[in-house]
Design an enzyme around this catalytic site. Sequence first.
Site, PDB file in Angstrom:
ATOM      1  N   HIS A 163       0.766  -1.459   0.025  1.00 32.68           N
ATOM      2  CA  HIS A 163      -0.027  -0.028   0.029  1.00 32.68           C
ATOM      3  C   HIS A 163       0.773   1.329  -0.166  1.00 32.68           C
ATOM      4  O   HIS A 163       0.616   2.137  -0.865  1.00 32.68           O
ATOM      5  CB  HIS A 163      -0.956  -0.090   1.196  1.00 32.68           C
ATOM      6  CG  HIS A 163      -1.882   1.125   1.193  1.00 32.68           C
ATOM      7  ND1 HIS A 163      -3.147   0.914   1.004  1.00 32.68           N
ATOM      8  CD2 HIS A 163      -1.665   2.549   1.614  1.00 32.68           C
ATOM      9  CE1 HIS A 163      -3.658   2.342   1.433  1.00 32.68           C
ATOM     10  NE2 HIS A 163      -2.621   3.223   1.678  1.00 32.68           N
ATOM     11  N   GLU A 164       1.771   1.279   0.882  1.00 34.51           N
ATOM     12  CA  GLU A 164       2.608   2.391   1.135  1.00 34.51           C
ATOM     13  C   GLU A 164       3.489   2.924  -0.178  1.00 34.51           C
ATOM     14  O   GLU A 164       3.940   3.671  -0.674  1.00 34.51           O
ATOM     15  CB  GLU A 164       3.503   2.420   2.383  1.00 34.51           C
ATOM     16  CG  GLU A 164       2.340   2.616   3.717  1.00 34.51           C
ATOM     17  CD  GLU A 164       1.455   3.683   3.578  1.00 34.51           C
ATOM     18  OE1 GLU A 164       1.540   4.721   3.031  1.00 34.51           O
ATOM     19  OE2 GLU A 164       0.260   3.586   4.211  1.00 34.51           O
ATOM     20  N   HIS A 200       1.836   4.469  -2.797  1.00 35.66           N
ATOM     21  CA  HIS A 200       1.775   5.727  -2.821  1.00 35.66           C
ATOM     22  C   HIS A 200       2.966   6.433  -3.285  1.00 35.66           C
ATOM     23  O   HIS A 200       3.242   7.393  -3.799  1.00 35.66           O
ATOM     24  CB  HIS A 200       1.619   6.270  -1.330  1.00 35.66           C
ATOM     25  CG  HIS A 200       0.259   6.218  -0.813  1.00 35.66           C
ATOM     26  ND1 HIS A 200      -0.786   6.968  -1.634  1.00 35.66           N
ATOM     27  CD2 HIS A 200      -0.297   5.658   0.219  1.00 35.66           C
ATOM     28  CE1 HIS A 200      -2.072   6.625  -0.470  1.00 35.66           C
ATOM     29  NE2 HIS A 200      -1.770   6.053   0.110  1.00 35.66           N
ATOM     30  N   HIS A 243       3.537   6.764  -6.896  1.00 36.80           N
ATOM     31  CA  HIS A 243       2.949   7.903  -7.435  1.00 36.80           C
ATOM     32  C   HIS A 243       3.785   8.854  -7.125  1.00 36.80           C
ATOM     33  O   HIS A 243       3.835  10.003  -8.010  1.00 36.80           O
ATOM     34  CB  HIS A 243       1.515   8.209  -6.420  1.00 36.80           C
ATOM     35  CG  HIS A 243       0.429   8.771  -7.016  1.00 36.80           C
ATOM     36  ND1 HIS A 243      -0.761   9.038  -6.576  1.00 36.80           N
ATOM     37  CD2 HIS A 243       0.424   9.383  -8.392  1.00 36.80           C
ATOM     38  CE1 HIS A 243      -1.514   9.927  -7.275  1.00 36.80           C
ATOM     39  NE2 HIS A 243      -0.781   9.943  -8.418  1.00 36.80           N
TER      40      HIS A 243
END
Length: 680
Positions: free
Chosen positions: A472-473, A476, A479
């Site tokens: 998940h992180e 990010h 991105h």
Amino acid sequence: MDNISDNPLLKEWNTPFGTPPFNLFTISHFRPAIEEAIKRASAEIEEITRNQDQPVFENVIAALDRAGDKLGDISSVLFNLNSAETSKEMQAVAQEVSPLLARFSNDITLNKELFLKVKSVYDSRQKVGLDREQMMLLEKNYRNFILGGADLDDEKKLRFREISEELSQMQVKFEENVLEDTNAFELQITDRKDLSGLPDGIIEMAEMEARKRNKKGWIITLHAPSYIPFMKYSDNRLLREQLFKAYGSRSFHNDEHDNRELAVRIANLRLEMAGLLGFKNFAELALVDRMAESAEKAGTFLAELNTASKPAAIRDIGKVKIFAAEIGLAGEPERWDWAYYSEKLQKAQYDIDDEVLRPYFVLDNAERGIFNLAESLYGIRFIPYSGIPVYHPEVKTWEVRDADGTFLAILYIDYFPRPGKNGGAWMTSFREQRIKNGKDTRPLISIVTNFTRPTETRPSLLTFNEVTTFLHEFGHSLHGMLTKCTYESLSGTSVARDFVELPSQFMENYAYEKEWLTSWARHYISGEIIPDQLIDKIKASSTFNEGYACNRQLGFGFLDMAWHTITTPFIKDLAELESEALAKTEILPPVEGLNISVSFTHIFGGGYAAGYYGYKWAEVLDADAFEYFKETGILNRNTAASFRKNILEKGGTDKPMNLYKAFRGKEPSIEAFLKRSGLK
């Protein structure tokens, strides 16, 4: 700090890739550096304001985006450290400079002369041939001025200033209080029989914690790697209850770290700010630039999903109740029983639990597997780089390069819990990407987690949830690292709050895929690749208690919206508001003396106020996006190239739905989400 010229934060950072010189500055450098950086940034703003040339995009909007770069970089370092490696001294500095930064921000948006220039450019926007990115920056700036009080009369502008400065301090204080209460609690166990049910690795970790604190026996804390396994595996129901109540009552003890008054004050100040700007509540203000667009639409989304998921939640709880009774629980299960009996039911149904999987999830291997996944999808490479200053010896750093060797970013990762680190996991940046004077300044990205530490006899062995958190992180961070924007205000994760979770939640899907898991998951002793039957069990159990999990997440969303849709100042007991908000999703019996709101740092300390629904909103997007990958191949380079080009590189340079449709070719459907969640 008398001599500003000697302040290492203000000097050019002559470090590899211009990274923060953590080895050169101390906490005492921050306030004078920020004060000086504010002066310099204010001079840049004044130059824009006094410019006598016709206001155009370049000399107003682009110039505003470039102003204050140094201030932004220094502030990022301070507040990132205040979350990941804080101290009383650092917390004091953060409290001191927060209103200064709020005042500087207000000096910009409340500057009437500057606003007239912004408005002039905005009013002529359709006539001057702006490209999509320029138009988005212009619209964002104009909106920020309006929402920053630019159109208010002088009396309201003064009040707006007071509110924003007070809020900036209170939000920092709210998080500090939760961290203090989290660190203050310890459960000391001195009788070995009270360790019954706990895995060997957790017992060893608890023994190490006790030694570290010069205590006898074993210490269990409220930090996730200690708290979560204890709640899942401890056979001692009384101790589970004690720990559960300690966690659920953080900052709810009528002491110096109590957050009740702060939560109410923050909510009321946000309401007052919204009212000054002409909104009926804070949610309407916050959702102006979100995909949901309005509080009503966000609320409808939560309600519809609640209707779809609640039968599954009731079914899940019913199954756990029956199972708990079958294996000897007398009476109804309480909240501190949920994780314990759920874990046992999952083990009985699927012959799988965290302790079966942990031996295959060695942190170092997971790290390599995730990096290799990014290389397979996007061609990027991660090169260990030890020459970069770090803020703690445990922080690891990499140079990130594209397939053609182009430098993309620096990545920091800080894995393990410490007393000075907030709970949870997050991605942030020490510097955002931007292009200035033709130079592409690349980002400095950081991932911070609280994963299970290695012990004296074992490497760091992750739970399955920690693996998905890592993915998940890392989503990010992609991105942030792959962004290709001109303007800092639009780069990386500077997107609508209900869109920002798409790249992160998208990556979690790989945790269930054999093609990825078998590439890295090996038993830490035998070296055996994770067996197919275990992967089958991971997939089969992927919807286990998903109805309950969705129900719980929706409860947080309803609570967030309840606080931020108040239309008159809140004067009741905050427990009453919480009880009413959670009534829509509550199934298990309530527990006296607990409160979620006072430790809900996402909404009272972080940036998710009136935006917590965004996690579920983005799940619809990520499920639909991954469905496309499954159709074309989960490692398909062409599909990945489209995701990179249209989502990861674009930041906030276009409206989220336009970006998504450019990638997917159509708007997202909820069908993939319902199917994946087992809700259909």
